[in-house]
Structures are given as C-alpha cells and as structure tokens.
Design a protein around this motif. Structure first.
Motif, PDB file in Angstrom:
ATOM      1  N   GLU A  56     -12.532  44.139  73.809  1.00 42.49           N
ATOM      2  CA  GLU A  56     -12.562  45.577  74.117  1.00 42.49           C
ATOM      3  C   GLU A  56     -11.524  45.928  75.186  1.00 42.49           C
ATOM      4  O   GLU A  56     -10.849  46.954  75.089  1.00 42.49           O
ATOM      5  CB  GLU A  56     -13.962  46.008  74.581  1.00 42.49           C
ATOM      6  CG  GLU A  56     -15.112  45.673  73.623  1.00 42.49           C
ATOM      7  CD  GLU A  56     -15.032  46.398  72.288  1.00 42.49           C
ATOM      8  OE1 GLU A  56     -14.214  47.313  72.140  1.00 42.49           O
ATOM      9  OE2 GLU A  56     -15.813  46.038  71.379  1.00 42.49           O
ATOM     10  N   THR A  57     -11.385  45.062  76.210  1.00 42.01           N
ATOM     11  CA  THR A  57     -10.377  45.340  77.234  1.00 42.01           C
ATOM     12  C   THR A  57      -8.975  45.164  76.660  1.00 42.01           C
ATOM     13  O   THR A  57      -8.062  45.907  77.020  1.00 42.01           O
ATOM     14  CB  THR A  57     -10.539  44.420  78.467  1.00 42.01           C
ATOM     15  OG1 THR A  57     -10.556  43.069  78.032  1.00 42.01           O
ATOM     16  CG2 THR A  57     -11.812  44.716  79.223  1.00 42.01           C
ATOM     17  N   LEU A  89      -8.021  45.727  73.481  1.00 43.23           N
ATOM     18  CA  LEU A  89      -7.734  46.921  72.675  1.00 43.23           C
ATOM     19  C   LEU A  89      -7.408  48.106  73.579  1.00 43.23           C
ATOM     20  O   LEU A  89      -6.508  48.902  73.286  1.00 43.23           O
ATOM     21  CB  LEU A  89      -8.925  47.254  71.768  1.00 43.23           C
ATOM     22  CG  LEU A  89      -9.164  46.297  70.594  1.00 43.23           C
ATOM     23  CD1 LEU A  89     -10.524  46.569  69.953  1.00 43.23           C
ATOM     24  CD2 LEU A  89      -8.060  46.427  69.552  1.00 43.23           C
ATOM     25  N   THR A  90      -8.152  48.217  74.698  1.00 46.42           N
ATOM     26  CA  THR A  90      -7.908  49.309  75.649  1.00 46.42           C
ATOM     27  C   THR A  90      -6.505  49.216  76.248  1.00 46.42           C
ATOM     28  O   THR A  90      -5.784  50.213  76.318  1.00 46.42           O
ATOM     29  CB  THR A  90      -8.970  49.272  76.762  1.00 46.42           C
ATOM     30  OG1 THR A  90     -10.253  49.449  76.168  1.00 46.42           O
ATOM     31  CG2 THR A  90      -8.746  50.367  77.786  1.00 46.42           C
ATOM     32  N   GLU A  91      -6.120  48.003  76.656  1.00 43.25           N
ATOM     33  CA  GLU A  91      -4.750  47.792  77.173  1.00 43.25           C
ATOM     34  C   GLU A  91      -3.711  48.252  76.168  1.00 43.25           C
ATOM     35  O   GLU A  91      -2.798  49.017  76.487  1.00 43.25           O
ATOM     36  CB  GLU A  91      -4.512  46.298  77.414  1.00 43.25           C
ATOM     37  CG  GLU A  91      -5.016  45.795  78.723  1.00 43.25           C
ATOM     38  CD  GLU A  91      -4.569  44.350  78.962  1.00 43.25           C
ATOM     39  OE1 GLU A  91      -3.640  43.863  78.291  1.00 43.25           O
ATOM     40  OE2 GLU A  91      -5.168  43.710  79.825  1.00 43.25           O
ATOM     41  N   PHE A 113      -3.964  50.165  73.573  1.00 35.68           N
ATOM     42  CA  PHE A 113      -4.082  51.603  73.344  1.00 35.68           C
ATOM     43  C   PHE A 113      -3.278  52.376  74.383  1.00 35.68           C
ATOM     44  O   PHE A 113      -2.544  53.314  74.054  1.00 35.68           O
ATOM     45  CB  PHE A 113      -5.574  51.978  73.433  1.00 35.68           C
ATOM     46  CG  PHE A 113      -5.902  53.398  73.069  1.00 35.68           C
ATOM     47  CD1 PHE A 113      -6.332  53.719  71.787  1.00 35.68           C
ATOM     48  CD2 PHE A 113      -5.827  54.423  74.011  1.00 35.68           C
ATOM     49  CE1 PHE A 113      -6.670  55.021  71.447  1.00 35.68           C
ATOM     50  CE2 PHE A 113      -6.152  55.731  73.673  1.00 35.68           C
ATOM     51  CZ  PHE A 113      -6.575  56.026  72.391  1.00 35.68           C
ATOM     52  N   ASN A 162      -9.686  52.505  68.009  1.00 37.39           N
ATOM     53  CA  ASN A 162     -11.024  52.731  68.567  1.00 37.39           C
ATOM     54  C   ASN A 162     -12.125  52.279  67.615  1.00 37.39           C
ATOM     55  O   ASN A 162     -13.139  51.724  68.051  1.00 37.39           O
ATOM     56  CB  ASN A 162     -11.221  54.211  68.906  1.00 37.39           C
ATOM     57  CG  ASN A 162     -10.448  54.604  70.150  1.00 37.39           C
ATOM     58  OD1 ASN A 162      -9.847  53.759  70.804  1.00 37.39           O
ATOM     59  ND2 ASN A 162     -10.456  55.886  70.473  1.00 37.39           N
ATOM     60  N   GLY A 181     -12.596  48.696  67.862  1.00 40.03           N
ATOM     61  CA  GLY A 181     -13.394  48.413  69.060  1.00 40.03           C
ATOM     62  C   GLY A 181     -14.878  48.624  68.833  1.00 40.03           C
ATOM     63  O   GLY A 181     -15.701  47.801  69.238  1.00 40.03           O
TER      64      GLY A 181
END
Lengths: 214, 214
Positions: free
Chosen positions: A168-169, A171-173, A175, A190, A193
């Motif tokens: 999740e972190t 994918l956030t990075e 993104f 998203n 995720g």
C-alpha cells in the motif's frame, strides 16, 4: 461451507489483482525488461514480482490448509514450496528496484516503504527457516511443534500483513511520484490497492476460520 | 505475566508515538491551528487527531481487557468510551483535512489513503453502533452475544489494522509531497511509521493472547 466460500472469494481476488496489475503495468506503464534504456521497464518488474510473486504466493501458501482437502504432510510441503516461490520472487523483486536505483543514481532505502519492505522480507526468510527446521526437517518433537504452531501462525500473519502495508505504501509512493490525480490510471492504481487490502483481510479471515481436520 | 509485559511495551510505544508526532509537527512542521493564513497549520491537525486520537485511543480500547484487571461490565463501558473518543477524534481529524483542501482548492478523495481512510472510519462507526446494540444496550441474549463476540473481535482487529495501513500511506504521501530524502525530518517521519506499525502488531498480539478471567 463458509470456509469454501471464503477461499473461493479469495481466489477471485487473486485473479482480479493479477489482471489489474498486468493491465496497469503494460497498458499505462512501460512494460517489463531486466536490461533496457527505458529504465522504468526495470522498475516495473518490482511491483510485478512483489505483488504477483511475493504477496499472492505467500497468501496462497497460508490459505492452503483451508482451501485444499489433502493430507497434512502434503499440505505442509505445498505450504513450504509456495512460500519458497514467494521468497525467491520477493528477493528478485527487491533486486530489480536496487538495479533501477543504481542505473539512475537514486539513493536506496530512504522511504518508509523500503524500511518496512526490507524488514518484511528478512523476517519472512527467518520465519521460513524456523518453520522448516521446526515442522519439517529435522522437525521438533510433537509437543514442541504443538506449542510453537500458534506462534508460527501469529507471526506468519503479522509478516504477511507487513507485506500488505508495504504494498500500500509502495502504490502510494508511485501514485504521487507520477503526480496522478483524478484520471483512469489513478483509479486503476487505487483499485489495485483496495484489492490487495481485501486480499489481506480475506487471507486473515481464512486463517482465523476453524480447520477441517482430515 | 507475559500479557502484562506485552501491554506495558504497548504503552511505551504509545508514549513514543505521542512524543515523536508532537516533536515532528511542532519542531519540523508549522504547529497547529483551526483557522490561520498558514494553511499547513490546519493540515497538521489531521495527523495529530488521526494518530494521537483515532489510532492511539482505539488501540487502547482494544487492549483494555488484557491491560486492566477490572470487572467485565466496567471494562465494556471503558472500551465503549475510549472507542467513542477515537471516533470523535477521527471524524474531527477528517474534517480538518477537508477544510485544508477546501481553503487551498485541492481536490478531495483521489488517493488510496483517502479511500482506505474513509472506509475505515465508516466501518468503525458501524462496528461501534453494532457493538453498542449487541453488547450493551439493549443487548442481545447471552448465547447470541457469545456467538457474535469472535466476529466483533475479528472485524475490530481488521478495522484497526486498516487504520494502521491508512496511517502508513498518509505518512508516505506527506514524505513524498515534502520531497524528503536522507535528512533529520525523513528519519523522524519514518520512525513514526515504524512505531505505528509496531503498535498495530502489539495491539494485535495483546488481543490474541488468552484472557485472564476475573
């Protein structure tokens, strides 16, 4: 029956995750290569191997006891082999991102993603070795095994959930590095995720459900 | 004894998290305000309320059954009140980030962090209401309560871990928005992330440990 429904839904999640990750990395991103002037192709191997290899295979390894009605010894060996595939894929996946960083002179290991990720894969390797030695070869006495089993399961779930947090972190990075906002690709990333989070929850649920003994 | 050690360590984690989050937001960031021309002061209320309010209080509410040797009914009421403080703090924390977005014309709800976060707080509210109705007022029959209890605990842990995932993705977002690399603040933010992860693991461990019945 309830257990069967849960494991079946978990497998549907696996199919969705595989499809969506491939769709994302091939359709929106640059595809894959281990050596290429398009360095992002090297990077793209990282989410591919970590999600489709590390996370999917280790989750499958965990739910096998509830998903497949086989003999205990056979399940143990499958559990071990699936985890070994996960570990190999995870190590290769970490290698690809280090290779990517090296070729573009990006510093290593400065993000929370990398800290949790490297802790996860190290603990995963340790857990695999301890599990192998305790439950398979040479194997502890049956009373010791029974005592260790709940801890093996607890720490196994913890390490698996750490892998989910890492994904999740990660994918956030990605993104935010891509400066995605409200577009097609943002939705795809998203939803990957969300699906990975659901996979984590359903693998946890499968482990928590009672075991059908043969 | 083992349980006491685990809950004590969990409380040490709480103290570390509170200290480090305050140190970060006051020393490296802009501090706090609900109305200010320095809009980041409004934003800073968001991590403050979500971590020190929502996550810390809901974790404390979960471990209370193992941490405090009180009568069951008293523990239930404390569990409920701590979760209510967590929920109130969480809703206020979500409000502050919407306020911040509005004042700077930043779009809402486009990140994975916001998707998982809003799901978490909605499920948290639902779980609180269901728990209240089932276990306290009007309260289900004792056999029904016993049947629902493991599901209440399982989904409680799931929602709590979703909050942990949300915190980690939030810290990751902030880290990259601030373009942190290998400096003091980067280390502080990452250590907050590691401490919150450990808090999640230790709250989970406390829940998994056997209950000392009075």
């Amino acid at each position: 029956m309830a257990t069967m429904m849960v494991t079946m839904f978990t497998h549907l999640l696996v199919i969705s995750i595989i499809s969506l990750v491939l769709y994302w990395l091939i359709n929106f991103r640059e595809g894959f290569a281990l050596t290429s002037p398009v360095k992002m192709k090297i990077f793209n191997l990282h989410p591919l191997l970590m999600v489709l290899g590390f996370i999917i295979f280790s989750g499958e390894a965990m739910i096998i006891y509830k998903a497949i009605p086989a003999r205990r010894q056979a399940l143990k060996v499958m559990h071990l082999i699936l985890h070994l595939i996960a570990l190999g894929s995870g190590i290769f996946g970490v290698y690809t991102v280090f290779k990517f960083h090296n070729e573009l002179n990006i510093p290593h290991m400065y993000t929370l993603h990398s800290w949790i990720g490297l802790s996860t894969i190290s603990l995963f390797g340790l857990q695999w070795l301890l599990g192998f030695a305790t439950f398979l070869f040479p194997g502890a006495e049956s009373t010791t095994r029974a005592k260790i089993a709940p801890w093996h399961i607890f720490f196994g779930v913890v390490i698996f959930l750490m892998a989910i947090v890492t994904a999740e972190t990660g994918l956030t990075e990605k993104f935010i590095f891509l400066k995605l906002k409200l577009g097609q690709e943002a939705l795809v990333v998203n939803f990957i995720g969300i699906l990975i989070l659901l996979y984590g929850i359903f693998v946890g649920l499968t482990v928590a459900l009672p075991l059908r003994r043969k």
